[in-house]
Scaffold this motif. Structure first.
Motif, PDB file in Angstrom:
ATOM      1  N   LYS A  48       0.830  -1.199   0.000  1.00 15.31           N
ATOM      2  CA  LYS A  48       0.000   0.000   0.000  1.00 15.31           C
ATOM      3  C   LYS A  48       0.870   1.257   0.000  1.00 15.31           C
ATOM      4  O   LYS A  48       0.611   2.194  -0.729  1.00 15.31           O
ATOM      5  CB  LYS A  48      -0.935   0.006   1.203  1.00 15.31           C
ATOM      6  N   GLY A  49       1.918   1.281   0.826  1.00 17.43           N
ATOM      7  CA  GLY A  49       2.811   2.430   0.867  1.00 17.43           C
ATOM      8  C   GLY A  49       3.503   2.639  -0.461  1.00 17.43           C
ATOM      9  O   GLY A  49       3.641   3.764  -0.934  1.00 17.43           O
ATOM     10  N   ASP A  50       3.967   1.559  -1.072  1.00 17.42           N
ATOM     11  CA  ASP A  50       4.623   1.662  -2.374  1.00 17.42           C
ATOM     12  C   ASP A  50       3.648   2.187  -3.424  1.00 17.42           C
ATOM     13  O   ASP A  50       4.008   3.009  -4.256  1.00 17.42           O
ATOM     14  CB  ASP A  50       5.157   0.293  -2.813  1.00 17.42           C
ATOM     15  N   HIS A  51       2.409   1.699  -3.366  1.00 16.08           N
ATOM     16  CA  HIS A  51       1.377   2.112  -4.318  1.00 16.08           C
ATOM     17  C   HIS A  51       1.053   3.599  -4.127  1.00 16.08           C
ATOM     18  O   HIS A  51       0.929   4.351  -5.107  1.00 16.08           O
ATOM     19  CB  HIS A  51       0.130   1.245  -4.125  1.00 16.08           C
ATOM     20  N   ASN A  52       0.926   4.031  -2.878  1.00 11.05           N
ATOM     21  CA  ASN A  52       0.652   5.446  -2.605  1.00 11.05           C
ATOM     22  C   ASN A  52       1.802   6.318  -3.078  1.00 11.05           C
ATOM     23  O   ASN A  52       1.580   7.389  -3.638  1.00 11.05           O
ATOM     24  CB  ASN A  52       0.407   5.668  -1.105  1.00 11.05           C
ATOM     25  N   MET A  53       3.021   5.882  -2.836  1.00  7.62           N
ATOM     26  CA  MET A  53       4.186   6.657  -3.254  1.00  7.62           C
ATOM     27  C   MET A  53       4.241   6.753  -4.778  1.00  7.62           C
ATOM     28  O   MET A  53       4.551   7.806  -5.326  1.00  7.62           O
ATOM     29  CB  MET A  53       5.470   6.014  -2.717  1.00  7.62           C
ATOM     30  N   MET A  54       3.911   5.671  -5.444  1.00 14.20           N
ATOM     31  CA  MET A  54       3.906   5.672  -6.905  1.00 14.20           C
ATOM     32  C   MET A  54       2.883   6.698  -7.409  1.00 14.20           C
ATOM     33  O   MET A  54       3.171   7.481  -8.325  1.00 14.20           O
ATOM     34  CB  MET A  54       3.573   4.270  -7.424  1.00 14.20           C
ATOM     35  N   ALA A  55       1.700   6.708  -6.818  1.00 15.75           N
ATOM     36  CA  ALA A  55       0.662   7.659  -7.225  1.00 15.75           C
ATOM     37  C   ALA A  55       1.129   9.089  -6.960  1.00 15.75           C
ATOM     38  O   ALA A  55       0.962   9.966  -7.821  1.00 15.75           O
ATOM     39  CB  ALA A  55      -0.642   7.375  -6.485  1.00 15.75           C
ATOM     40  N   MET A  56       1.720   9.351  -5.798  1.00 17.63           N
ATOM     41  CA  MET A  56       2.191  10.698  -5.479  1.00 17.63           C
ATOM     42  C   MET A  56       3.253  11.161  -6.479  1.00 17.63           C
ATOM     43  O   MET A  56       3.237  12.306  -6.918  1.00 17.63           O
ATOM     44  CB  MET A  56       2.738  10.761  -4.051  1.00 17.63           C
ATOM     45  N   ASN A  57       4.154  10.263  -6.836  1.00 15.42           N
ATOM     46  CA  ASN A  57       5.176  10.607  -7.823  1.00 15.42           C
ATOM     47  C   ASN A  57       4.541  10.912  -9.178  1.00 15.42           C
ATOM     48  O   ASN A  57       4.969  11.834  -9.876  1.00 15.42           O
ATOM     49  CB  ASN A  57       6.204   9.485  -7.952  1.00 15.42           C
TER      50      ASN A  57
END
Length: 136
Positions: A48-57
């Motif tokens: 989930k954290g990786d997915h959120n970070m990907m979206a933010m980027n």
């Protein structure tokens, strides 16, 4: 009374220019920084954290692309410039809505994202047609 009004206007203008300069300075200072540990992103773990970070980027990339396109959009008249800048703005909205569709999990937010895509696609088409008919 007139002197007071003039003094207050001068103070307000000075405060605005200081605030604007400070904001611009802060933006410049953030260029090149590693934003991966900012705010709520800190401490996120797992998928989930990786997915959120990907979206933010992706959001940051889309906004930079939109800002650059809007800054570069120019025309021979204010009307043409408006149309070109708005087309870049609409494309930015479309790009961000597509990120929501890829990464979002809330059904209502996804509906709004799709509506955003539909409306901004229509707006872009209208602006393109206007430019074509006005030699822009």
């Amino acid at each position: 009374m007139r002197k007071t009004t003039t003094l207050l206007a001068a103070i307000a203008a000075l405060a605005l220019s200081v605030t604007t300069a400070s904001a611009q300075s802060s933006q410049g200072a953030m260029k090149g920084m590693d934003h991966s540990a900012m705010g709520g992103m800190k401490g996120m773990k797992g998928m989930k954290g990786d997915h959120n970070m990907m979206a933010m980027n992706e959001y940051m990339t889309a906004m930079k692309k939109m800002d650059q396109a809007m800054m570069n959009a120019k025309g021979s008249t204010p009307d043409v410039t408006f149309a070109r800048k708005m087309m870049a703005h609409h494309q930015g909205a479309i790009d961000m809505a597509q990120i929501e569709l890829r990464h979002g999990s809330d059904a209502d937010a996804k509906k709004i994202a799709q509506k955003t895509i539909d409306e901004n696609t229509k707006g872009t088409s209208e602006l393109e047609a206007w430019l074509k008919s006005h030699g822009g």
